[in-house]
Write a protein that holds these residues in place. Sequence first.
Motif, PDB file in Angstrom:
ATOM      1  N   PHE A 106      -2.759  -5.474   3.337  1.00 51.04           N
ATOM      2  CA  PHE A 106      -2.782  -5.883   2.040  1.00 51.04           C
ATOM      3  C   PHE A 106      -2.474  -4.637   1.110  1.00 51.04           C
ATOM      4  O   PHE A 106      -2.596  -3.606   1.464  1.00 51.04           O
ATOM      5  N   THR A 107      -1.852  -5.153  -0.216  1.00 47.04           N
ATOM      6  CA  THR A 107      -0.873  -4.111  -0.781  1.00 47.04           C
ATOM      7  C   THR A 107      -1.834  -3.186  -1.586  1.00 47.04           C
ATOM      8  O   THR A 107      -1.715  -2.326  -1.878  1.00 47.04           O
ATOM      9  N   GLN A 108      -3.278  -3.623  -1.858  1.00 48.11           N
ATOM     10  CA  GLN A 108      -4.231  -2.868  -2.696  1.00 48.11           C
ATOM     11  C   GLN A 108      -5.198  -2.122  -1.776  1.00 48.11           C
ATOM     12  O   GLN A 108      -6.001  -1.540  -2.157  1.00 48.11           O
ATOM     13  N   CYS A 109      -4.878  -2.181  -0.377  1.00 46.25           N
ATOM     14  CA  CYS A 109      -5.862  -1.514   0.546  1.00 46.25           C
ATOM     15  C   CYS A 109      -5.545   0.173   0.448  1.00 46.25           C
ATOM     16  O   CYS A 109      -4.530   0.439   0.465  1.00 46.25           O
ATOM     17  N   GLY A 110      -6.839   0.597   0.376  1.00 46.19           N
ATOM     18  CA  GLY A 110      -6.828   2.213   0.357  1.00 46.19           C
ATOM     19  C   GLY A 110      -7.402   2.793   1.616  1.00 46.19           C
ATOM     20  O   GLY A 110      -7.639   3.990   1.442  1.00 46.19           O
ATOM     21  N   ILE A 154      -7.562   1.755   5.740  1.00 44.83           N
ATOM     22  CA  ILE A 154      -6.543   1.851   6.967  1.00 44.83           C
ATOM     23  C   ILE A 154      -4.975   1.331   6.759  1.00 44.83           C
ATOM     24  O   ILE A 154      -4.368   1.792   7.708  1.00 44.83           O
ATOM     25  N   CYS A 155      -4.805   0.652   5.851  1.00 44.87           N
ATOM     26  CA  CYS A 155      -3.510   0.012   5.866  1.00 44.87           C
ATOM     27  C   CYS A 155      -2.466   0.895   5.631  1.00 44.87           C
ATOM     28  O   CYS A 155      -1.623   0.984   6.028  1.00 44.87           O
ATOM     29  N   PRO A 156      -2.806   2.000   4.318  1.00 44.18           N
ATOM     30  CA  PRO A 156      -1.472   3.012   4.435  1.00 44.18           C
ATOM     31  C   PRO A 156      -1.120   3.849   5.530  1.00 44.18           C
ATOM     32  O   PRO A 156      -0.202   4.319   6.118  1.00 44.18           O
ATOM     33  N   THR A 157      -2.321   4.231   6.533  1.00 40.55           N
ATOM     34  CA  THR A 157      -2.075   4.851   7.749  1.00 40.55           C
ATOM     35  C   THR A 157      -1.300   3.850   8.772  1.00 40.55           C
ATOM     36  O   THR A 157      -0.492   4.292   9.248  1.00 40.55           O
ATOM     37  N   LEU A 191       5.161  -8.396  -3.087  1.00 44.13           N
ATOM     38  CA  LEU A 191       5.310  -7.713  -1.703  1.00 44.13           C
ATOM     39  C   LEU A 191       6.528  -7.223  -1.542  1.00 44.13           C
ATOM     40  O   LEU A 191       6.936  -6.214  -0.896  1.00 44.13           O
ATOM     41  N   ASN A 192       7.239  -7.728  -2.423  1.00 46.30           N
ATOM     42  CA  ASN A 192       8.878  -7.232  -2.620  1.00 46.30           C
ATOM     43  C   ASN A 192       8.872  -5.899  -3.268  1.00 46.30           C
ATOM     44  O   ASN A 192       9.297  -4.699  -2.576  1.00 46.30           O
ATOM     45  N   GLU A 233       8.478   0.338  -2.798  1.00 50.02           N
ATOM     46  CA  GLU A 233       7.712   1.441  -2.899  1.00 50.02           C
ATOM     47  C   GLU A 233       7.274   2.300  -1.792  1.00 50.02           C
ATOM     48  O   GLU A 233       7.093   3.495  -1.741  1.00 50.02           O
ATOM     49  N   ARG A 234       7.096   1.388  -0.611  1.00 45.44           N
ATOM     50  CA  ARG A 234       6.784   2.088   0.442  1.00 45.44           C
ATOM     51  C   ARG A 234       8.158   2.434   1.515  1.00 45.44           C
ATOM     52  O   ARG A 234       7.916   3.018   2.768  1.00 45.44           O
ATOM     53  N   GLY A 235       9.216   2.084   0.954  1.00 44.10           N
ATOM     54  CA  GLY A 235      10.296   2.411   1.651  1.00 44.10           C
ATOM     55  C   GLY A 235      10.690   1.679   2.996  1.00 44.10           C
ATOM     56  O   GLY A 235      10.988   2.398   3.921  1.00 44.10           O
TER      57      GLY A 235
END
Length: 216
Positions: free
Chosen positions: A82-86, A88-91, A125-126, A131-133
């Motif tokens: 999910f986009t607001q996850c701080g 495990i998601c970014p990893t 999501l778009n 933002e995340r490339g």
Amino acid sequence: MLRTLFLFSFSLLVFSCTKKSTVERLPFYNSPDFTPQFYSDLTRAYSQTPHTLPAFNLMDDRGILFTRDSLLGKIHVASFIFTQCGSICPTMVENMKALEPQIQQKDFLLVSYSVTPWIDSVPVLNKYRKERGLNWPNWKLITGGTSEIYDLARKGYFAEEDLGFTKDSTDFLHTEHLVLMDDSLRIRGVYNGTLALEIQQLSRDIDLLRREGSED
């Protein structure tokens, strides 16, 4: 040293004698306890492992309908973020970028389902993609109805294994699991998306599935 060389030479001999008659295959998983089932014959494997993904109607971050048919005939990996996850998601997202050689193949999809679809609308999501490339068309970011995504994750992908299978859409879904699916929508592997070594193994297993498909 001599013993090591002997064992290595013996292993090569055994492999050379058996590789023509033995085809390496990934296991099939037919239940949420992830008990592996191995088959040398694919026809038998399909008849003995009937579990596949159910029908669903969701939406990708470009506003295009995303259904079960979107996945048929392709190898795919499912993740749940999910986009607001701080935590495990970014990893996980950064690690999944290492699958770029696979994402560029026409027979493969990387599918990231939002587990907060009430927040992660199509525009959100778009924006997250940019933002995340995440600039690959074959990396799909998916949103839709909460209960539909949660049921698909837990009862289709067994995303939280047997523990998740007993939950319903009122229980928040959060998992580091990546689930590998073959082109018939059967589960063939589960990996920890926070670990780079498991991503490497996942990439090798995708290649193994691709070779399996070429035998049909």
